[in-house]
Design a protein around this motif. Structure first.
Motif, PDB file in Angstrom:
ATOM      1  N   SER A 185       0.743  -1.127   0.090  1.00  0.00           N
ATOM      2  CA  SER A 185       0.190   0.100  -0.041  1.00  0.00           C
ATOM      3  C   SER A 185       0.727   1.232   0.052  1.00  0.00           C
ATOM      4  CB  SER A 185      -0.873   0.015   1.384  1.00  0.00           C
ATOM      5  OG  SER A 185      -1.922  -1.063   1.107  1.00  0.00           O
ATOM      6  N   PHE A 186       0.567   2.029  -0.735  1.00  0.00           N
ATOM      7  CA  PHE A 186       1.312   3.310  -1.092  1.00  0.00           C
ATOM      8  C   PHE A 186       0.562   4.551  -0.512  1.00  0.00           C
ATOM      9  CE2 PHE A 186       1.922   7.399  -3.438  1.00  0.00           C
ATOM     10  CZ  PHE A 186       3.199   7.407  -3.618  1.00  0.00           C
ATOM     11  N   SER A 187       1.010   5.485   0.529  1.00  0.00           N
ATOM     12  CA  SER A 187       0.462   6.793   0.718  1.00  0.00           C
ATOM     13  C   SER A 187       1.227   7.759   0.504  1.00  0.00           C
ATOM     14  CB  SER A 187      -0.488   6.500   1.992  1.00  0.00           C
ATOM     15  OG  SER A 187       0.436   6.353   3.029  1.00  0.00           O
ATOM     16  N   SER A 188       0.774   8.888   0.277  1.00  0.00           N
ATOM     17  CA  SER A 188       1.651  10.184   0.036  1.00  0.00           C
ATOM     18  C   SER A 188       0.990  11.207   1.016  1.00  0.00           C
ATOM     19  CB  SER A 188       1.612  10.691  -1.447  1.00  0.00           C
ATOM     20  OG  SER A 188       1.971  12.035  -1.498  1.00  0.00           O
ATOM     21  N   SER A 189       2.088  11.866   1.543  1.00  0.00           N
ATOM     22  CA  SER A 189       1.921  13.042   2.559  1.00  0.00           C
ATOM     23  C   SER A 189       1.493  14.221   1.811  1.00  0.00           C
ATOM     24  CB  SER A 189       3.175  13.357   3.181  1.00  0.00           C
ATOM     25  OG  SER A 189       4.154  13.872   2.495  1.00  0.00           O
ATOM     26  N   GLU A 190       1.720  14.522   0.645  1.00  0.00           N
ATOM     27  CA  GLU A 190       1.548  15.429  -0.265  1.00  0.00           C
ATOM     28  C   GLU A 190      -0.046  15.462  -0.772  1.00  0.00           C
ATOM     29  OE1 GLU A 190       4.444  18.029  -2.712  1.00  0.00           O
ATOM     30  OE2 GLU A 190       4.088  16.254  -3.720  1.00  0.00           O
ATOM     31  N   SER A 191      -0.249  14.347  -1.344  1.00  0.00           N
ATOM     32  CA  SER A 191      -1.831  14.139  -1.874  1.00  0.00           C
ATOM     33  C   SER A 191      -2.771  13.482  -0.882  1.00  0.00           C
ATOM     34  CB  SER A 191      -1.732  13.450  -3.102  1.00  0.00           C
ATOM     35  OG  SER A 191      -1.221  11.953  -2.836  1.00  0.00           O
ATOM     36  N   ASN A 192      -2.207  12.689   0.394  1.00  0.00           N
ATOM     37  CA  ASN A 192      -3.209  12.230   1.160  1.00  0.00           C
ATOM     38  C   ASN A 192      -3.860  11.055   0.315  1.00  0.00           C
ATOM     39  OD1 ASN A 192      -2.566  13.702   3.363  1.00  0.00           O
ATOM     40  ND2 ASN A 192      -3.997  15.000   3.004  1.00  0.00           N
ATOM     41  N   ARG A 193      -3.208  10.622  -0.674  1.00  0.00           N
ATOM     42  CA  ARG A 193      -3.900   9.416  -1.608  1.00  0.00           C
ATOM     43  C   ARG A 193      -3.273   8.183  -1.472  1.00  0.00           C
ATOM     44  NH1 ARG A 193      -3.537   8.799  -7.954  1.00  0.00           N
ATOM     45  NH2 ARG A 193      -4.886   7.037  -8.196  1.00  0.00           N
ATOM     46  N   THR A 194      -4.135   7.132  -1.207  1.00  0.00           N
ATOM     47  CA  THR A 194      -3.637   5.743  -0.859  1.00  0.00           C
ATOM     48  C   THR A 194      -3.903   4.844  -2.030  1.00  0.00           C
ATOM     49  OG1 THR A 194      -4.036   5.876   1.287  1.00  0.00           O
ATOM     50  CG2 THR A 194      -3.784   3.672   0.576  1.00  0.00           C
ATOM     51  N   MET A 195      -3.003   4.302  -2.663  1.00  0.00           N
ATOM     52  CA  MET A 195      -3.027   3.201  -3.699  1.00  0.00           C
ATOM     53  C   MET A 195      -2.579   1.745  -3.328  1.00  0.00           C
ATOM     54  SD  MET A 195      -1.429   5.609  -6.907  1.00  0.00           S
ATOM     55  CE  MET A 195      -0.109   6.380  -5.876  1.00  0.00           C
ATOM     56  N   SER A 196      -3.137   0.821  -4.161  1.00  0.00           N
ATOM     57  CA  SER A 196      -2.910  -0.396  -3.987  1.00  0.00           C
ATOM     58  C   SER A 196      -1.904  -0.821  -5.017  1.00  0.00           C
ATOM     59  CB  SER A 196      -4.006  -1.273  -4.089  1.00  0.00           C
ATOM     60  OG  SER A 196      -4.739  -1.210  -3.105  1.00  0.00           O
ATOM     61  N   CYS A 197      -0.838  -1.231  -4.766  1.00  0.00           N
ATOM     62  CA  CYS A 197       0.315  -1.750  -5.606  1.00  0.00           C
ATOM     63  C   CYS A 197       0.656  -3.128  -5.832  1.00  0.00           C
ATOM     64  CB  CYS A 197       1.661  -0.936  -5.201  1.00  0.00           C
ATOM     65  SG  CYS A 197       1.460   0.814  -4.899  1.00  0.00           S
ATOM     66  N   ARG A 198       0.905  -3.578  -7.133  1.00  0.00           N
ATOM     67  CA  ARG A 198       1.267  -4.987  -7.317  1.00  0.00           C
ATOM     68  C   ARG A 198       2.493  -4.968  -7.964  1.00  0.00           C
ATOM     69  NH1 ARG A 198      -1.402  -8.537  -6.141  1.00  0.00           N
ATOM     70  NH2 ARG A 198      -2.771  -9.989  -6.608  1.00  0.00           N
ATOM     71  N   ARG A 199       3.267  -5.815  -7.452  1.00  0.00           N
ATOM     72  CA  ARG A 199       4.740  -6.048  -8.139  1.00  0.00           C
ATOM     73  C   ARG A 199       4.636  -6.605  -9.697  1.00  0.00           C
ATOM     74  NH1 ARG A 199       9.699  -5.901  -5.741  1.00  0.00           N
ATOM     75  NH2 ARG A 199       8.699  -6.954  -3.584  1.00  0.00           N
ATOM     76  N   TYR A 200       5.221  -5.871 -10.664  1.00  0.00           N
ATOM     77  CA  TYR A 200       5.466  -6.457 -11.940  1.00  0.00           C
ATOM     78  C   TYR A 200       6.040  -7.793 -11.951  1.00  0.00           C
ATOM     79  CZ  TYR A 200       3.984  -1.795 -13.972  1.00  0.00           C
ATOM     80  OH  TYR A 200       3.086  -0.929 -14.410  1.00  0.00           O
TER      81      TYR A 200
END
Length: 103
Positions: A88-103
């Motif tokens: 899971s990725f989250s950014s302090s700048e955008s407050n957005r959380t994303m789900s990530c999968r390894r290539y």
């Protein structure tokens, strides 16, 4: 060149290469990821979005196994719930959380 000098030179070269290798530490998040359709790459020193590369100034490991990557004093990203294939990725700048999968 004497044998003793050659041996000393070899030891110096070995210690320098060991320092370089340890500066490039691998973390569980290093690699190429697909985060909600966007390609992200993480190394121990760089975070790349494909269009932009950001220098990672500091990496802090949380007690829960998460990692916070400081890009500036005020901007950071947090990578959590890390497995071999997902994070899971989250950014302090955008407050957005994303789900990530390894290539």
């Amino acid at each position: 060149m004497s044998l003793a000098r050659l041996a000393a030179l070899c030891l110096v070269l070995l210690s320098v290469s060991s320092l370089s290798a340890s500066a490039q530490e691998d973390y569980p998040f290093t690699g190429e990821w697909n985060c909600d359709g966007a390609p992200f790459v993480f190394t121990s020193t760089v975070y790349s979005t494909g269009d932009d590369d950001f220098t990672i100034q500091e990496v802090q490991e949380g007690s829960d196994g998460s990692y916070t990557l400081f890009l500036t004093d005020e901007v950071y990203i947090t990578l959590s719930e890390i497995t071999d294939d997902t994070l899971s990725f989250s950014s302090s700048e955008s407050n957005r959380t994303m789900s990530c999968r390894r290539y």
